[in-house]
Design an enzyme around this catalytic site. Structure first.
Site, PDB file in Angstrom:
ATOM      1  N   CYS A   1      -1.974   9.655   2.186  1.00 14.95           N
ATOM      2  CA  CYS A   1      -1.530   9.072   0.914  1.00 14.95           C
ATOM      3  C   CYS A   1      -2.514   9.324  -0.224  1.00 14.95           C
ATOM      4  O   CYS A   1      -2.135   9.315  -1.379  1.00 14.95           O
ATOM      5  CB  CYS A   1      -1.328   7.579   1.087  1.00 14.95           C
ATOM      6  SG  CYS A   1      -2.817   6.751   1.654  1.00 14.95           S
TER       7      CYS A   1
ATOM      8  N   GLU B   1       0.886  -1.174   0.000  1.00 20.48           N
ATOM      9  CA  GLU B   1       0.000   0.000   0.000  1.00 20.48           C
ATOM     10  C   GLU B   1       0.915   1.212   0.000  1.00 20.48           C
ATOM     11  O   GLU B   1       1.376   1.661   1.050  1.00 20.48           O
ATOM     12  CB  GLU B   1      -0.886  -0.005   1.260  1.00 20.48           C
ATOM     13  CG  GLU B   1      -1.869  -1.158   1.342  1.00 20.48           C
ATOM     14  CD  GLU B   1      -3.052  -1.007   0.393  1.00 20.48           C
ATOM     15  OE1 GLU B   1      -3.252   0.089  -0.154  1.00 20.48           O
ATOM     16  OE2 GLU B   1      -3.769  -1.999   0.191  1.00 20.48           O
TER      17      GLU B   1
HETATM   18  N1  LIG Z   1      -1.351   3.397   0.352  1.00 23.70           N
HETATM   19  C1  LIG Z   1      -1.490   3.646   1.629  1.00 23.70           C
HETATM   20  O1  LIG Z   1      -2.424   3.184   2.281  1.00 23.70           O
HETATM   21  C2  LIG Z   1      -0.520   4.525   2.350  1.00 23.70           C
HETATM   22  C3  LIG Z   1      -0.865   4.975   3.610  1.00 23.70           C
HETATM   23  C4  LIG Z   1       0.016   5.778   4.319  1.00 23.70           C
HETATM   24  C5  LIG Z   1       1.231   6.122   3.781  1.00 23.70           C
HETATM   25  N2  LIG Z   1       1.530   5.698   2.527  1.00 23.70           N
HETATM   26  C6  LIG Z   1       2.797   6.116   1.954  1.00 23.70           C
HETATM   27  O2  LIG Z   1       3.825   5.943   2.916  1.00 23.70           O
HETATM   28  C7  LIG Z   1       4.820   6.954   2.809  1.00 23.70           C
HETATM   29  C8  LIG Z   1       5.062   7.598   4.141  1.00 23.70           C
HETATM   30  O3  LIG Z   1       4.989   6.675   5.194  1.00 23.70           O
HETATM   31  P1  LIG Z   1       6.297   6.213   6.030  1.00 23.70           P
HETATM   32  O4  LIG Z   1       7.294   7.329   5.981  1.00 23.70           O
HETATM   33  O5  LIG Z   1       5.838   5.702   7.340  1.00 23.70           O
HETATM   34  O6  LIG Z   1       6.779   5.026   5.141  1.00 23.70           O
HETATM   35  P2  LIG Z   1       8.217   4.330   5.004  1.00 23.70           P
HETATM   36  O7  LIG Z   1       8.354   4.049   3.578  1.00 23.70           O
HETATM   37  O8  LIG Z   1       9.290   5.106   5.685  1.00 23.70           O
HETATM   38  O9  LIG Z   1       7.982   2.946   5.745  1.00 23.70           O
HETATM   39  C9  LIG Z   1       7.917   2.869   7.100  1.00 23.70           C
HETATM   40  C10 LIG Z   1       8.192   1.479   7.624  1.00 23.70           C
HETATM   41  O10 LIG Z   1       9.246   0.850   6.913  1.00 23.70           O
HETATM   42  C11 LIG Z   1      10.325   0.510   7.793  1.00 23.70           C
HETATM   43  N3  LIG Z   1      11.586   0.784   7.083  1.00 23.70           N
HETATM   44  C12 LIG Z   1      12.103   1.988   6.741  1.00 23.70           C
HETATM   45  N4  LIG Z   1      13.275   1.816   6.084  1.00 23.70           N
HETATM   46  C13 LIG Z   1      13.503   0.486   6.007  1.00 23.70           C
HETATM   47  C14 LIG Z   1      14.533  -0.327   5.463  1.00 23.70           C
HETATM   48  N5  LIG Z   1      15.593   0.224   4.850  1.00 23.70           N
HETATM   49  N6  LIG Z   1      14.435  -1.660   5.581  1.00 23.70           N
HETATM   50  C15 LIG Z   1      13.370  -2.211   6.183  1.00 23.70           C
HETATM   51  N7  LIG Z   1      12.362  -1.490   6.728  1.00 23.70           N
HETATM   52  C16 LIG Z   1      12.416  -0.172   6.642  1.00 23.70           C
HETATM   53  C17 LIG Z   1      10.145   1.388   8.995  1.00 23.70           C
HETATM   54  O11 LIG Z   1      10.661   0.794  10.157  1.00 23.70           O
HETATM   55  C18 LIG Z   1       8.647   1.551   9.065  1.00 23.70           C
HETATM   56  O12 LIG Z   1       8.029   0.511   9.782  1.00 23.70           O
HETATM   57  C19 LIG Z   1       4.277   7.897   1.766  1.00 23.70           C
HETATM   58  O13 LIG Z   1       4.882   7.610   0.528  1.00 23.70           O
HETATM   59  C20 LIG Z   1       2.808   7.571   1.706  1.00 23.70           C
HETATM   60  O14 LIG Z   1       2.181   7.919   0.516  1.00 23.70           O
HETATM   61  C21 LIG Z   1       0.702   4.894   1.809  1.00 23.70           C
HETATM   62  C1  LIG Z   2     -24.368  12.627   8.847  1.00 29.12           C
HETATM   63  C2  LIG Z   2     -25.642  12.367   8.125  1.00 29.12           C
HETATM   64  C3  LIG Z   2     -25.663  11.803   6.858  1.00 29.12           C
HETATM   65  C4  LIG Z   2     -24.451  11.478   6.086  1.00 29.12           C
HETATM   66  C5  LIG Z   2     -23.406  12.313   5.859  1.00 29.12           C
HETATM   67  C6  LIG Z   2     -22.191  11.945   5.152  1.00 29.12           C
HETATM   68  C7  LIG Z   2     -22.259  10.966   4.041  1.00 29.12           C
HETATM   69  C8  LIG Z   2     -21.036  12.528   5.505  1.00 29.12           C
HETATM   70  C9  LIG Z   2     -19.731  12.185   5.010  1.00 29.12           C
HETATM   71  C10 LIG Z   2     -18.642  12.696   5.628  1.00 29.12           C
HETATM   72  C11 LIG Z   2     -17.278  12.326   5.328  1.00 29.12           C
HETATM   73  C12 LIG Z   2     -16.956  11.686   4.045  1.00 29.12           C
HETATM   74  C13 LIG Z   2     -16.332  12.570   6.276  1.00 29.12           C
HETATM   75  C14 LIG Z   2     -14.981  12.140   6.173  1.00 29.12           C
HETATM   76  C15 LIG Z   2     -14.058  12.431   7.130  1.00 29.12           C
HETATM   77  C16 LIG Z   2     -12.759  11.831   7.023  1.00 29.12           C
HETATM   78  C17 LIG Z   2     -11.723  12.095   7.864  1.00 29.12           C
HETATM   79  C18 LIG Z   2     -11.825  13.064   8.955  1.00 29.12           C
HETATM   80  C19 LIG Z   2     -10.445  11.433   7.684  1.00 29.12           C
HETATM   81  C20 LIG Z   2     -10.244  10.294   6.991  1.00 29.12           C
HETATM   82  C21 LIG Z   2      -8.918   9.821   6.799  1.00 29.12           C
HETATM   83  C22 LIG Z   2      -8.580   8.674   6.199  1.00 29.12           C
HETATM   84  C23 LIG Z   2      -9.576   7.695   5.744  1.00 29.12           C
HETATM   85  C24 LIG Z   2      -7.158   8.429   6.007  1.00 29.12           C
HETATM   86  C25 LIG Z   2      -6.636   7.448   5.261  1.00 29.12           C
HETATM   87  C26 LIG Z   2      -5.236   7.471   4.975  1.00 29.12           C
HETATM   88  C27 LIG Z   2      -4.625   6.661   4.105  1.00 29.12           C
HETATM   89  C28 LIG Z   2      -5.281   5.507   3.458  1.00 29.12           C
HETATM   90  C29 LIG Z   2      -3.231   6.863   3.737  1.00 29.12           C
HETATM   91  O1  LIG Z   2      -2.531   7.754   4.144  1.00 29.12           O
HETATM   92  C30 LIG Z   2     -26.967  11.408   6.206  1.00 29.12           C
HETATM   93  C31 LIG Z   2     -27.200  12.249   4.966  1.00 29.12           C
HETATM   94  C32 LIG Z   2     -26.873   9.951   5.816  1.00 29.12           C
HETATM   95  C33 LIG Z   2     -28.145  11.532   7.148  1.00 29.12           C
HETATM   96  C34 LIG Z   2     -28.092  12.768   7.979  1.00 29.12           C
HETATM   97  C35 LIG Z   2     -26.884  12.732   8.859  1.00 29.12           C
END
Ligand SMILES: NC(=O)c1ccc[n+]([C@@H]2O[C@H](COP(=O)([O-])OP(=O)(O)OC[C@H]3O[C@@H](n4cnc5c(N)ncnc54)[C@H](O)[C@@H]3O)[C@@H](O)[C@H]2O)c1
Ligand SMILES: CC1=C(/C=C/C(C)=C/C=C/C(C)=C/C=C/C=C(C)/C=C/C=C(C)/C=C/C=C(\C)C=O)C(C)(C)CCC1
Length: 518
Positions: free
Chosen positions: A257, A223
């Site tokens: 991300c 990811e």
């Molecule tokens: N797709 C997703 O869901 C998602 C979510 C969050 C972050 N990200 C991506 O992650 C990056 C930032 O996160 P980060 O800085 O924590 O990630 P990172 O790439 O630094 O990875 C962190 C993990 O890898 C380990 N690590 C680091 N260097 C290593 C090595 N040389 N050998 C083995 N393990 C090692 C660390 O101990 C840590 O657990 C961004 O690029 C972001 O987009 C992706």
């Molecule tokens: C509330 C009522 C209704 C519905 C309302 C809706 C559909 C609201 C939607 C709100 C949203 C989309 C809020 C999102 C907030 C997200 C936050 C704060 C953060 C999320 C972060 C994430 C997932 C991070 C992920 C990171 C990753 C993958 C990598 O770095 C109704 C209309 C149904 C009824 C009335 C009340």
């Protein structure tokens, strides 16, 4: 606030192989096969998360200055919902599936798909949404019946320590282990053989993980991040664009991300979009982001310096924000007007609160630039009318798409990258599916032996019967065109056709081959 959060203690390197072997042994003793066992683990896990909500909030505040709202929506609350969703559905997900599209000839073998756990698996988490992105995959791994070793990111140390406390308070200690550490500890983990590795982080470490897994033929989920584009056509609403794009860069100070890395905006709309950014910023943070309780900090000095040099090196013009404070690891949400995708603001994933805007002549130019910067980002954010959005989606690739929105991903939809943004997907039902092997099981009844004996030597005289019974006739010609009424001809001539027709023939022909066993 005011709850005590434990200090992070790294696991000793000597202890790591022993912990892994305990987890592997527990799997080989079939401890996690029983679905009720898994459900009890998940239910206890739920209550441990609930009981530690204050510590989760405090740890996220200490690690990232994460606002309480974001913690409850995207960390503790997210996980609690994830566990309930999983426990509600698990009995249904684990059921054997009847194999579909089976020729009648094979239906007698009762083909089914069993969802087998993979074994002893490793989850390596990221720092930015530490609880969601580390324990989220773990929920699926437990549900699927694996034993799990969990390695939180050392870059969110307080969160890592609280995760360990939660796991140790609730989960069976022989099956589920938290290993703490940095690079040496992660490398010690990677030296072992796993049945699957699930990594969330950057592409560079992703490559290290995939290489370490390869000698053991261990499957990997990566990811990763992405240089995600937002494409804004002349038909978009500038206010909506600004409010939604700004939101994605306020969340966790843009350390997200799925947030957009850059905006490609149709030239006539650029001035309005910039003005709307200023209005939205004022509305969201009337006194500025720095004094607001609703704005995170950059995770550490290294990432702060990386972001600072991106801004220092830009040839673009700062249109909003631009201030920073290293002592506080604060960087203001910053809009920069750039004139090339080669600008320092666009060439790398910022993972911070930067909003570079590149004006474009038209939609075709925007699509071509986006495909050139990174052809397979994690997210894509098209803004425009229906036709614009449809054109953008069909001319690009990405892990996911949120039309007229930013960073949004519905929690139970499959989530994952493609190409450079990684591979494998989880969340919702996919969190279970990603951790199982779909194991086909057939049972050949003894009474079928006379029919199955067509497969045994001597082969003489059997091939024609075999072909007549099993060959599927094409319903297309040599030019690749579908043949109208082809199926009718095949049925009439007993020459092939659909699976059902083939099945009928197979039964007829096989029956004609019937010779009682000697
Ligand atoms: N797709 C997703 O869901 C998602 C979510 C969050 C972050 N990200 C991506 O992650 C990056 C930032 O996160 P980060 O800085 O924590 O990630 P990172 O790439 O630094 O990875 C962190 C993990 O890898 C380990 N690590 C680091 N260097 C290593 C090595 N040389 N050998 C083995 N393990 C090692 C660390 O101990 C840590 O657990 C961004 O690029 C972001 O987009 C992706
Ligand atoms: C509330 C009522 C209704 C519905 C309302 C809706 C559909 C609201 C939607 C709100 C949203 C989309 C809020 C999102 C907030 C997200 C936050 C704060 C953060 C999320 C972060 C994430 C997932 C991070 C992920 C990171 C990753 C993958 C990598 O770095 C109704 C209309 C149904 C009824 C009335 C009340």
């Amino acid at each position: 606030m005011g709850v005590q959060v434990p200090e992070l203690q790294f696991t000793s390197l000597e202890e790591i192989p022993e912990r892994i072997s305990t987890a592997r042994k527990a799997f080989l003793e079939h401890r996690t096969r029983d679905v009720e066992f898994r459900l009890v683990q998940l239910r206890k896990f739920y209550w441990a998360i609930k009981d530690h909500e204050e510590e989760i909030a405090e740890a996220c505040a200490l690690d990232l200055n994460k606002p309480r709202f974001e913690v409850e929506v995207a960390e503790s609350g997210w996980l609690l919902n994830d566990v309930v969703f999983t426990t509600r559905n698990l009995h249904n997900w684990v059921k054997d599936e009847k194999a579909e599209d089976m020729d009648l000839a094979f239906k007698f073998m009762s083909p089914t798909i069993r969802k087998d756990p993979l074994g002893c698996v490793l989850v390596i988490g990221a720092f930015n949404f530490p609880f969601q992105l580390t324990l989220g995959p773990v929920v699926g791994a437990i549900a699927a019946g694996n034993t799990v070793v969990i390695k939180p990111s050392e870059n969110a140390p307080r969160s890592a320590a609280v995760m360990q406390k939660i796991c140790e308070a609730s989960l069976d200690p022989s099956c589920y282990h938290v290993i703490q550490g940095g690079v040496p500890e992660t490398q010690a983990l990677l030296a072992e053989r796993w049945d699957k590795i699930f990594f969330t982080g950057g592409a560079n470490v992703g490559r290290i993980i995939a290489k370490a897994a390869a000698p053991h033929l261990t499957p990997v989920v990566l990811e990763l991040g992405g240089i995600n584009p937002a494409i804004v056509t002349k038909n978009a609403d500038p206010r909506l664009v600004a409010r939604r794009m700004l939101w994605a860069k306020l969340l966790n100070a843009g350390q997200l991300c799925t947030s957009q890395n850059y905006l490609l905006v149709d030239k006539p709309l650029v001035t309005d979009v910039v003005e709307e950014f200023k209005k939205a910023y004022k509305e969201f943070y009337p006194q500025g982001a720095k004094v607001s309780p609703d704005y995170s900090r950059i995770v550490n000095g290294t990432h702060f310096q990386r972001l600072k040099s991106m801004l220092d090196n830009t040839k673009g013009k700062i249109m909003m924000g631009g201030t920073m404070d290293e002592k506080e690891l604060y960087i203001e949400p910053t809009v920069v007007l750039v004139d090339s995708v080669d600008d320092s603001m666009c060439t790398q994933e910022s993972f911070g609160p930067f909003i570079p805007i590149l004006p474009v002549e038209n939609l075709d130019e925007a699509i071509s630039l986006a495909n050139g910067v990174q052809a397979t980002p994690l997210g894509l954010y098209p803004f425009g009318n229906k036709a614009d959005v449809a054109k953008i989606i069909s001319s690009t690739r990405s892990g996911g798409v949120a039309c007229n929105d930013a960073a949004l991903h519905i929690p139970t939809l499959p989530f994952g990258g493609v190409g450079e943004s990684g591979y494998g997907a989880y969340r919702g039902r996919s969190s279970f599916d990603v951790w199982v092997h779909r194991r086909p099981i057939t049972t050949s009844p003894g009474w079928l032996e006379s029919i199955l004996s067509i497969r045994y030597p001597p082969y003489a005289g059997k091939l024609a019967t075999w072909k007549a019974a099993t060959a599927l006739a094409p319903d297309f010609d040599r030019s690749g065109n579908k043949v109208a009424f082809g199926w009718l001809r095949y049925i009439l001539t007993l020459g092939g056709g659909s699976a059902q027709a083939g099945a009928g023939r197979a039964t007829v022909v096989a029956a004609s081959e019937y010779h009682p066993l000697p």
